[in-house]
Design an enzyme around this catalytic site. Structure first.
Site, mmCIF file in Angstrom:
data_model
loop_
_atom_site.group_PDB
_atom_site.id
_atom_site.type_symbol
_atom_site.label_atom_id
_atom_site.label_comp_id
_atom_site.label_asym_id
_atom_site.label_seq_id
_atom_site.Cartn_x
_atom_site.Cartn_y
_atom_site.Cartn_z
ATOM 1 N N HIS A 252 92.498 42.296 52.078
ATOM 2 C CA HIS A 252 92.176 43.148 50.940
ATOM 3 C C HIS A 252 90.815 43.792 51.149
ATOM 4 O O HIS A 252 90.026 43.383 51.997
ATOM 5 C CB HIS A 252 92.169 42.339 49.634
ATOM 6 C CG HIS A 252 90.973 41.444 49.474
ATOM 7 N ND1 HIS A 252 90.803 40.292 50.204
ATOM 8 C CD2 HIS A 252 89.870 41.539 48.662
ATOM 9 C CE1 HIS A 252 89.665 39.702 49.860
ATOM 10 N NE2 HIS A 252 89.079 40.446 48.926
ATOM 11 N N ASN B 213 85.350 43.514 53.423
ATOM 12 C CA ASN B 213 84.621 42.398 54.012
ATOM 13 C C ASN B 213 85.635 41.507 54.714
ATOM 14 O O ASN B 213 86.632 41.103 54.107
ATOM 15 C CB ASN B 213 83.892 41.585 52.945
ATOM 16 C CG ASN B 213 82.834 42.385 52.223
ATOM 17 O OD1 ASN B 213 82.271 43.317 52.769
ATOM 18 N ND2 ASN B 213 82.565 42.023 50.980
#
Length: 382
Positions: free
Chosen positions: A197, A184
């Site tokens: 990440h 995301n």
């Protein structure tokens, strides 16, 4: 070139931490221990079935306590310092660890876990099961800000190696039915950390999206993915293509920006890809993401979803596929799901897919000119 190296450690509370060192790493092999006082882990959540759809919803209240957009000096994914005892005790290239507040797990087995796919498929009122499984965080870099697209080709290759390694490991765990790596990116998507990440979910069921896909394969036949790839490669919607992968805007794109990427041969998941396929993907994927970011003056919010076949079923028919979507329909406009999409699942596209493909190709061309990706050879994990 040396190999990508895997180093397994354990955090103070018992969670697994795995370092993946780049093939060209500058890091020493030793890693510091986690010296934090261990805190109790949250209880495994409970899933409840929606009898109207048969879908399972995990009620994971512990997620309410997760960190929200912390300053750089308190980044929980940065290498630990005396003033910031983070989740990762040492400097790293790529780090993977069990999520502190997971939607599934930490228990993998439980007396009230689902008793197989037939148990999950049954419909009833008030049905619940333990949300067994695992959720992992994949830190792409020790830097506070960035995304997959800001990585070097060597680092991108390390992340892909981590995806493949974790897919294999999580797939071997009891009660895991499907493994899902994703990223995301951007506050418009709802991210709570700026740190570059992604995550990996190991579900105790086959997800609703994949269930519908399996139904389509059953109606069409086992060549569905191969035929889609052949059709798209002959269309004007291709945005990138290599020896092993092709990226394209799909014929029936839902989102203003939506790109799919398929491997040219059938592979069920990352664990089945070859070194050559992973090497090429590191370069093509970086070019795609940098092109998506070059569409406008500011970075593009997106969800990058790597769909993989279920662990134990339909692996000869369901192919590994990237689905990258963004709600951004203009420089200063986002697509919000209105009643038709949100309530009825009946989508209305804002941009013709052929026009969207043209825009993405232009973005990739600008990124190739201004922020080129220089291919590098990766290495096998050891």
């Amino acid at each position: 070139m040396s190999s990508i190296t895997k180093r397994v450690h354990t955090l103070a509370d018992g969670r697994q931490l795995i370092y993946f060192d780049d093939a060209d790493t500058a890091l020493a092999p030793d890693r510091a221990p986690d010296l934090r006082h261990p805190e109790p882990r949250p209880a495994t959540a409970t899933m409840r079935q929606d009898p109207l759809t048969g879908e399972w919803i995990s009620i994971a209240a512990a997620r309410q306590n997760r960190v929200f957009l912390p300053p750089a000096e308190l980044d929980p994914l940065a290498p630990a310092t005396p003033s910031n005892p983070s989740e990762v005790p040492s400097n790293y290239d790529v780090a993977v660890f069990e999520n502190k507040s997971p939607s599934f797990g930490p228990s993998i087995t439980d007396p009230h876990a689902p008793q197989g796919l037939d148990d999950l498929a049954a419909i009833g009122i008030g049905r619940s099961r333990t949300s067994v499984g695992r959720c992992e965080v994949v830190c792409f870099s020790p830097e506070h800000e960035g995304s997959f697209g800001s990585l070097t080709p060597s680092r991108a290759r390390t992340v892909i190696e981590a995806w493949a390694d974790r897919t294999a490991a999580l797939s071997a765990m009891p009660n895991v039915q499907q493994v899902f790596p994703f990223e995301n990116r951007g506050e418009a998507i709802g991210v709570t950390l700026h740190h570059p990440h992604g995550q990996i979910y190991a579900y105790p069921y086959i997800t609703p999206r994949t269930t519908r896909l399996i139904e389509s394969v059953g109606k069409y036949g086992p060549t569905l993915f191969a035929d889609i790839l052949e059709s798209e490669r002959a269309s004007e919607r291709v945005v990138l293509s290599g020896h092993n992968w092709t990226a394209f805007v799909p014929f029936a794109a839902r989102w203003p920006i939506e790109v799919h990427m398929l491997p040219h041969r059938h592979v069920a998941d990352f664990a089945e890809t070859t070194d050559d396929e992973r090497d090429e993907l590191a370069t093509l994927y970086l070019r795609l993401l940098r092109g998506i970011d070059a569409l406008y003056e500011t970075p593009t919010p997106y969800i990058a979803s790597w769909h993989q076949a279920p662990v134990a079923a339909h692996r000869d028919n369901v192919r590994l596929m990237l689905q990258l979507t963004s709600p951004r329909r203009a420089a200063d406009k986002l697509k919000y799901l209105a009643g038709s999409e949100s309530a009825m699942g009946a989508w209305i596209g804002d941009i013709p897919p052929e026009r969207a493909a043209e825009l993405v190709r232009d973005g990739i061309a600008r990124a190739d000119r201004d922020n080129p990706v220089h291919p590098t050879t990766g290495g096998e994990a050891r």
